[in-house]
Write a protein that holds these residues in place. Structure first.
Motif, PDB file in Angstrom:
ATOM      1  N   ARG A 154       0.697  -0.936  -0.233  1.00  0.00           N
ATOM      2  CA  ARG A 154       0.229   0.400   0.465  1.00  0.00           C
ATOM      3  C   ARG A 154       0.741   1.430   0.492  1.00  0.00           C
ATOM      4  NH1 ARG A 154      -4.263  -2.045   4.146  1.00  0.00           N
ATOM      5  NH2 ARG A 154      -3.254  -1.277   5.708  1.00  0.00           N
ATOM      6  N   GLU A 155       2.491   1.018   0.996  1.00  0.00           N
ATOM      7  CA  GLU A 155       2.536   2.432   0.681  1.00  0.00           C
ATOM      8  C   GLU A 155       3.855   2.632  -0.764  1.00  0.00           C
ATOM      9  OE1 GLU A 155       4.209   5.748   2.382  1.00  0.00           O
ATOM     10  OE2 GLU A 155       2.576   4.311   2.954  1.00  0.00           O
ATOM     11  N   ARG A 156       3.857   1.980  -1.138  1.00  0.00           N
ATOM     12  CA  ARG A 156       4.106   2.276  -2.544  1.00  0.00           C
ATOM     13  C   ARG A 156       3.576   2.409  -3.722  1.00  0.00           C
ATOM     14  NH1 ARG A 156       7.849  -2.827  -3.802  1.00  0.00           N
ATOM     15  NH2 ARG A 156       9.558  -2.922  -2.354  1.00  0.00           N
ATOM     16  N   VAL A 157       2.126   2.305  -3.528  1.00  0.00           N
ATOM     17  CA  VAL A 157       1.140   2.935  -3.977  1.00  0.00           C
ATOM     18  C   VAL A 157       0.993   4.550  -3.742  1.00  0.00           C
ATOM     19  CG1 VAL A 157      -1.474   3.802  -4.701  1.00  0.00           C
ATOM     20  CG2 VAL A 157      -0.429   0.952  -4.391  1.00  0.00           C
ATOM     21  N   LEU A 158       1.023   4.753  -2.603  1.00  0.00           N
ATOM     22  CA  LEU A 158       0.819   5.646  -1.525  1.00  0.00           C
ATOM     23  C   LEU A 158       2.237   7.212  -2.325  1.00  0.00           C
ATOM     24  CD1 LEU A 158      -0.512   5.099   1.633  1.00  0.00           C
ATOM     25  CD2 LEU A 158      -1.400   6.252   0.022  1.00  0.00           C
ATOM     26  N   GLU A 159       3.014   6.258  -2.257  1.00  0.00           N
ATOM     27  CA  GLU A 159       4.497   6.782  -2.583  1.00  0.00           C
ATOM     28  C   GLU A 159       4.296   7.794  -4.007  1.00  0.00           C
ATOM     29  OE1 GLU A 159       7.359   4.525  -2.129  1.00  0.00           O
ATOM     30  OE2 GLU A 159       7.791   4.753  -0.159  1.00  0.00           O
ATOM     31  N   ALA A 160       3.594   6.778  -4.973  1.00  0.00           N
ATOM     32  CA  ALA A 160       3.157   7.434  -6.511  1.00  0.00           C
ATOM     33  C   ALA A 160       2.744   8.274  -6.634  1.00  0.00           C
ATOM     34  CB  ALA A 160       2.849   6.193  -7.273  1.00  0.00           C
ATOM     35  N   ILE A 161       1.095   8.461  -5.658  1.00  0.00           N
ATOM     36  CA  ILE A 161       0.328   9.399  -5.605  1.00  0.00           C
ATOM     37  C   ILE A 161       0.425  10.944  -4.935  1.00  0.00           C
ATOM     38  CG2 ILE A 161      -1.823   9.870  -4.919  1.00  0.00           C
ATOM     39  CD1 ILE A 161      -2.885   6.834  -5.269  1.00  0.00           C
ATOM     40  N   GLY A 162       0.624  11.353  -5.787  1.00  0.00           N
ATOM     41  CA  GLY A 162       1.282  13.071  -5.634  1.00  0.00           C
ATOM     42  C   GLY A 162      -0.447  14.026  -5.260  1.00  0.00           C
ATOM     43  N   GLU A 163      -0.127  14.762  -4.964  1.00  0.00           N
ATOM     44  CA  GLU A 163      -0.986  16.124  -5.054  1.00  0.00           C
ATOM     45  C   GLU A 163      -1.349  16.281  -6.359  1.00  0.00           C
ATOM     46  OE1 GLU A 163      -2.293  18.246  -2.707  1.00  0.00           O
ATOM     47  OE2 GLU A 163      -1.490  16.833  -1.231  1.00  0.00           O
ATOM     48  N   GLU A 164      -0.667  16.038  -7.866  1.00  0.00           N
ATOM     49  CA  GLU A 164      -1.532  16.240  -8.673  1.00  0.00           C
ATOM     50  C   GLU A 164      -2.235  15.041  -9.837  1.00  0.00           C
ATOM     51  OE1 GLU A 164       1.700  16.447  -7.990  1.00  0.00           O
ATOM     52  OE2 GLU A 164       2.413  19.113  -7.604  1.00  0.00           O
ATOM     53  N   THR A 165      -1.986  14.374  -9.013  1.00  0.00           N
ATOM     54  CA  THR A 165      -2.744  13.000  -9.810  1.00  0.00           C
ATOM     55  C   THR A 165      -3.442  13.400  -9.155  1.00  0.00           C
ATOM     56  OG1 THR A 165      -0.323  12.109  -8.225  1.00  0.00           O
ATOM     57  CG2 THR A 165      -2.832  10.202  -9.196  1.00  0.00           C
ATOM     58  N   ARG A 166      -4.653  12.343 -10.451  1.00  0.00           N
ATOM     59  CA  ARG A 166      -5.865  12.540 -10.263  1.00  0.00           C
ATOM     60  C   ARG A 166      -6.247  11.397 -10.953  1.00  0.00           C
ATOM     61  NH1 ARG A 166      -5.342  16.710  -8.209  1.00  0.00           N
ATOM     62  NH2 ARG A 166      -4.820  18.560  -8.632  1.00  0.00           N
ATOM     63  N   VAL A 167      -5.513  10.578 -11.417  1.00  0.00           N
ATOM     64  CA  VAL A 167      -6.637   9.220 -11.590  1.00  0.00           C
ATOM     65  C   VAL A 167      -5.621   8.447 -11.230  1.00  0.00           C
ATOM     66  CG1 VAL A 167      -7.205   7.490 -13.415  1.00  0.00           C
ATOM     67  CG2 VAL A 167      -7.215  10.056 -13.349  1.00  0.00           C
TER      68      VAL A 167
END
Length: 289
Positions: A154-167
């Motif tokens: 789950r942390e790998r996914v959260l690390e890839a998601i930033g403020e600009e991530t929309r999808v």
């Protein structure tokens, strides 16, 4: 950070972020083009949240690839139940697969061998070695039962998601990882979750084991919505996709979830086959608008 984050599915432990993106990026672009949204996302706007290496055995001399699993390695309980569910689903969608009868549905060593033998001759598992099928079973089982591994994925996914991530675009087991990751980050800015080939709706085996736990009891449960009311969740499934045993996730997560059926031919569970569909491209474009 990327505007679109992909989350891969089971069986990718020998690959990596870049190798997966070589397949996903052009397929995603084709899907957007089919949807009339060519150019909606640049190459740099797409990233891959990779967790497959967490399932890869540590390297050692004289050992290559996955462990040499056999039917005897399929554990009682979860693994046998999921294997038999795959067998039933494959028989329903593939006339070449001999359906299990009442006698063989008991979780016995003989039924495990019969299930693996039947699946090896199906269109869905064509070209997949027996040990590969067992390894996939164990990946799902390990994710749901090993707390440290689950948290790291789950942390790998959260690390890839930033403020600009929309999808967030999530395939197979990756849809479970992505769902739980989004639930774990209240206030995220993701506006579209597109799950495909997802096992999220399988009662008892998957749905009832999610974190956070679904609300309700028994057969009347409802999964927590993985974001704000602004999040649009689209689930895409092929009728022949054995992993996506429950095609319509609305009974499990609510009627605001959008359920889409596609036709991937003999590549029912293949990620790129899903990504190139026009309806899939439309769901991504909606999140980027």
């Amino acid at each position: 950070m990327a505007r679109v984050v992909g989350v891969h599915g089971i069986g990718k432990q020998l690959l990596g972020e870049d190798s997966l993106l070589k397949e996903w990026r052009p397929a995603l672009t084709d899907g957007l083009r089919r949807a009339g949204s060519a150019g909606a996302v640049a190459e740099a706007d797409v990233a891959m949240a990779f967790y497959g290496d967490l399932f890869r055995p540590a390297g050692e001399f004289l050992a290559v690839g996955d462990p040499p699993y056999s039917a005897a390695d399929v554990e009682e309980g979860f693994e046998q139940e999921l294997l038999l569910a795959w067998w039933r689903a494959a028989a329903e969608s593939d006339p070449q697969v001999v359906p299990p009868d009442a006698d063989t549905l008991a979780a016995t060593p003989r039924s495990v061998q019969a299930a693996l033998r039947a699946l090896s001759g199906s269109r869905f598992f064509a070209g997949v070695a027996l040990r590969g099928m067992v390894f996939d079973l164990k990946q799902v089982h390990r994710y749901l039962t090993e707390r440290d591994l689950r948290a790291r994925a789950r942390e790998r996914v959260l690390e890839a998601i930033g403020e600009e991530t929309r999808v967030v675009v999530a395939h197979s087991l990756g849809s479970v990882v992505a769902y739980e990751a989004l639930c774990a980050r209240p206030g995220h800015q993701v506006r579209a979750l597109v799950s495909f080939g997802s096992p999220l709706g399988i009662p008892n085996l998957i749905l009832h084991r999610l974190e956070p736990a679904p609300l309700g009891m028994g057969g009347d449960v409802r999964g927590v919505w993985p974001g704000t009311d602004e999040l649009v969740w689209t689930n895409v499934a092929d009728d022949g996709d054995v992993v996506a045993l429950v095609k319509d996730l609305r009974p499990a997560f609510g009627d605001r979830l959008r359920s889409v059926r596609v036709h991937n031919g003999s590549h029912a569970h293949d990620a790129t086959a899903y990504l190139t569909d026009a309806l899939f491209g439309k769901a991504i474009a909606g999140g980027l608008a």
